[in-house]
Write a protein that holds these residues in place. Structure first.
Motif, PDB file in Angstrom:
ATOM      1  N   LYS A 469      -2.046  -9.381   3.701  1.00  0.00           N
ATOM      2  CA  LYS A 469      -2.778  -9.048   2.472  1.00  0.00           C
ATOM      3  C   LYS A 469      -3.162  -7.564   2.420  1.00  0.00           C
ATOM      4  N   LEU A 470      -3.221  -6.918   3.589  1.00  0.00           N
ATOM      5  CA  LEU A 470      -3.649  -5.514   3.653  1.00  0.00           C
ATOM      6  C   LEU A 470      -2.515  -4.543   3.339  1.00  0.00           C
ATOM      7  N   GLN A 471      -1.284  -5.021   3.304  1.00  0.00           N
ATOM      8  CA  GLN A 471      -0.131  -4.123   3.146  1.00  0.00           C
ATOM      9  C   GLN A 471      -0.066  -3.557   1.722  1.00  0.00           C
ATOM     10  N   VAL A 472       0.171  -2.251   1.650  1.00  0.00           N
ATOM     11  CA  VAL A 472       0.209  -1.578   0.343  1.00  0.00           C
ATOM     12  C   VAL A 472       1.615  -1.105  -0.025  1.00  0.00           C
ATOM     13  N   THR A 473       2.553  -1.220   0.909  1.00  0.00           N
ATOM     14  CA  THR A 473       3.966  -0.972   0.582  1.00  0.00           C
ATOM     15  C   THR A 473       4.776  -2.171   1.048  1.00  0.00           C
ATOM     16  N   GLU A 474       5.976  -2.301   0.498  1.00  0.00           N
ATOM     17  CA  GLU A 474       6.802  -3.475   0.758  1.00  0.00           C
ATOM     18  C   GLU A 474       7.345  -3.460   2.190  1.00  0.00           C
ATOM     19  N   PRO A 475       7.133  -4.540   2.954  1.00  0.00           N
ATOM     20  CA  PRO A 475       7.751  -4.621   4.288  1.00  0.00           C
ATOM     21  C   PRO A 475       9.274  -4.583   4.168  1.00  0.00           C
ATOM     22  N   LYS A 476       9.922  -3.890   5.096  1.00  0.00           N
ATOM     23  CA  LYS A 476      11.378  -3.707   5.013  1.00  0.00           C
ATOM     24  C   LYS A 476      12.045  -4.054   6.337  1.00  0.00           C
ATOM     25  N   VAL A 477      13.294  -4.493   6.255  1.00  0.00           N
ATOM     26  CA  VAL A 477      14.133  -4.618   7.439  1.00  0.00           C
ATOM     27  C   VAL A 477      14.736  -3.239   7.665  1.00  0.00           C
ATOM     28  N   ARG A 478      14.277  -2.544   8.672  1.00  0.00           N
ATOM     29  CA  ARG A 478      14.601  -1.121   8.839  1.00  0.00           C
ATOM     30  C   ARG A 478      15.817  -0.919   9.742  1.00  0.00           C
ATOM     31  N   GLU A 479      16.366   0.253   9.623  1.00  0.00           N
ATOM     32  CA  GLU A 479      17.530   0.610  10.427  1.00  0.00           C
ATOM     33  C   GLU A 479      17.190   0.478  11.904  1.00  0.00           C
TER      34      GLU A 479
END
Length: 505
Positions: A469-479
């Motif tokens: 709930k605290l996240q302000v940007t979208e979680p991503k599957v990163r390189e």
């Protein structure tokens, strides 16, 4: 009177007592099938755990609970799935020696329905047979409940956990994009970290540092949890080392780091320890020490326990050296010795010789258990509490996820960090035997209520839910991230009855 004549008279008296009505000894209290109680999460279809469990409380015909064991083999438990020809279920009935029994079972397949028979001399106990309307999923079945709130209700999770509230209160928001850049730069070279992303209920990870073997515990709990419930999309970092990492003050820019252990000098977000996590996942598997097996191996009754404070372990802290030294000076009060030297090998001559390992269950032959920090918090505390000895716990700057709910003098006897009052506290316990026993039983009840497998799963889920709930940007599957795949279950695959909309797109 000759000895032989006296023996004959005693024999006749014994025969008379057993033959003549009204001259018998007090009858042994026998449990009643109708009055005994059966309850617990293992009787509910939707509580999916590696090892499911429920309880049986023996009661007599008048409804009074028995407080001592009526015998290890008193109750028999059988499980059948009428639709299937065979049932692959391992069942254990554990006698807790206080009139209650813990029944645990591990399913190796999923069943359409499951009938649980609890029997006392072939009579059904309480409302047996208990029928779990299926499908009843086994641990390996990948069939998550899409609604987190429904899953929490099924699991009887508490509304909140004090430690989670405290840990997350210092973060007004979490920026996954920023953390993905800054945390590896700050900690990635010197520490061992895992960077996880949960996306569409799939687990992805990238590791940093040399010693990342403990990643297996985090992978395992994430995969197990994601098979049971739809996890929120999230991105987070896990510290795989012993010591918590985030030492910045709240006025500075802090990074959210998940750790197995917390401390008063750091701001890490605390999870259940890897040891407790593994014991939950592997219960009735390859791990012998777990929160259930301890409850059936608590040693002799309280009056028969050795009134000495007991400790065994390795040399991972200076206070442990002092404890062994104190034990030598006061052997009637303390039995403490090392089973391994690693950190202070040059002092082995002073504090040795090493003694053989003692089965953890044999610890409970002693009334008083000393709990001292190792490199960080001593991860044996949950198991010590689950026994029926009283814990003498060292005051510590380190803590596990449940310490905020423990109360000194209620669940354990507190001891100063330098152990300066340990002998005094042991003497207090000896002088106040009933009070010490009461504290031991309160600690045991705390462990039963707060540290069983269902509670550990609830804690992890609530932590992830509140953090997401605290996240302000979208979680991503990163390189650089790899997909952590679910283990194959070729022998006993299950067919999930829930629609998996996201998987079908």
């Amino acid at each position: 009177m000759s000895l032989r004549l006296l023996s004959w008279l005693l024999l006749l008296l014994d025969l008379f007592r057993h033959e003549v009505p009204g001259a018998q000894a007090d009858p042994v209290t026998l449990p009643s099938a109708a009055s005994s109680l059966v309850w617990g999460p293992g009787l509910e279809t939707n509580v999916v755990l590696p090892a499911r469990f429920f309880y049986v409380q023996a009661a007599d015909s008048s409804g009074r609970n028995l407080t001592t064991s009526p015998g290890e083999k008193t109750f028999e438990v059988k499980m059948v799935a009428p639709v299937e020809e065979f049932t692959r279920i391992w069942i254990q009935v554990l006698d807790r020696h206080d009139g209650s029994f813990l029944v645990r079972y591990r399913m190796y397949a999923t069943y359409t329905d499951l009938h649980i028979h609890v029997l006392l001399k072939d009579k059904h106990v309480a409302k047996s047979p208990f029928i779990l309307k299926g499908p009843v999923y086994h641990e390996g079945c990948d069939c998550p409940q899409p609604s987190g709130s429904v899953w929490e209700a099924h699991m009887h999770c508490p509304q909140s956990f004090p430690q989670i509230d405290r840990d997350l209160a210092i973060y007004s928001s979490v920026d996954p994009d920023l953390n993905a850049q800054e945390i590896p730069q700050r900690f990635g070279q010197r520490q061992s970290l895992c960077h996880y992303t949960i996306k569409d209920n799939r687990v992805y990870v990238q590791t940093f540092g040399e010693h990342v073997g403990f990643r297996i515990f985090m992978d395992a709990i994430l995969l197990s949890l994601s098979r049971k419930v739809q996890l929120p999309d999230m991105e987070f970092f896990v510290n795989l080392g012993d010591w918590p990492l985030e030492k910045r003050k709240p006025t500075e820019r802090m990074h959210p780091i998940f750790s197995w252990c917390g401390s008063n000098n750091t701001r890490d977000i605390v999870m259940p320890t890897y040891d407790l996590t593994e014991s939950v996942l592997e219960t009735m598997g390859r791990v012998s020490l777990d929160m259930m097996s301890v409850q059936a191996n608590t040693g002799p009754p309280w009056p028969e326990k050795n009134a000495t404070a007991f400790w065994r372990g390795r040399d991972s802290r200076q206070e442990r050296l002092e404890l062994v030294k104190l034990s030598r000076a006061q052997p009637d009060a303390i039995d403490a010795a090392f089973t391994n030297f690693f950190f202070f090998k040059h002092d082995e001559g002073l504090y040795g010789p090493l003694v053989k390992h003692v089965s953890f269950f044999d610890f409970f032959k002693y009334k008083y258990q000393i709990n001292i920090d190792g490199t960080v918090a001593a991860y044996r505390l949950p198991y010590l509490l689950a026994g029926d000895s009283v814990v003498l716990k060292q005051d510590s700057g380190y803590y596990e996820h449940f310490y905020t709910e423990l109360r000194p003098w209620e669940h354990y006897i507190p001891v100063r960090a330098d152990l300066g009052d340990l002998l005094e506290k042991i003497q207090w316990a000896r002088d106040h035997d009933e009070e010490a026993k009461k504290i031991a039983l309160a600690g045991q009840q705390f462990a039963r209520n707060h540290l069983m497998g269902s509670s550990i799963f609830c804690y992890y889920y609530k932590l992830f839910q509140e953090y997401a709930k605290l996240q302000v940007t979208e979680p991503k599957v990163r390189e650089g991230m790899e997909h952590v795949e679910q283990p194959s279950d070729d022998l006993f695959p299950c067919s999930c009855h829930r629609t998996r909309a996201k998987d079908e797109l």
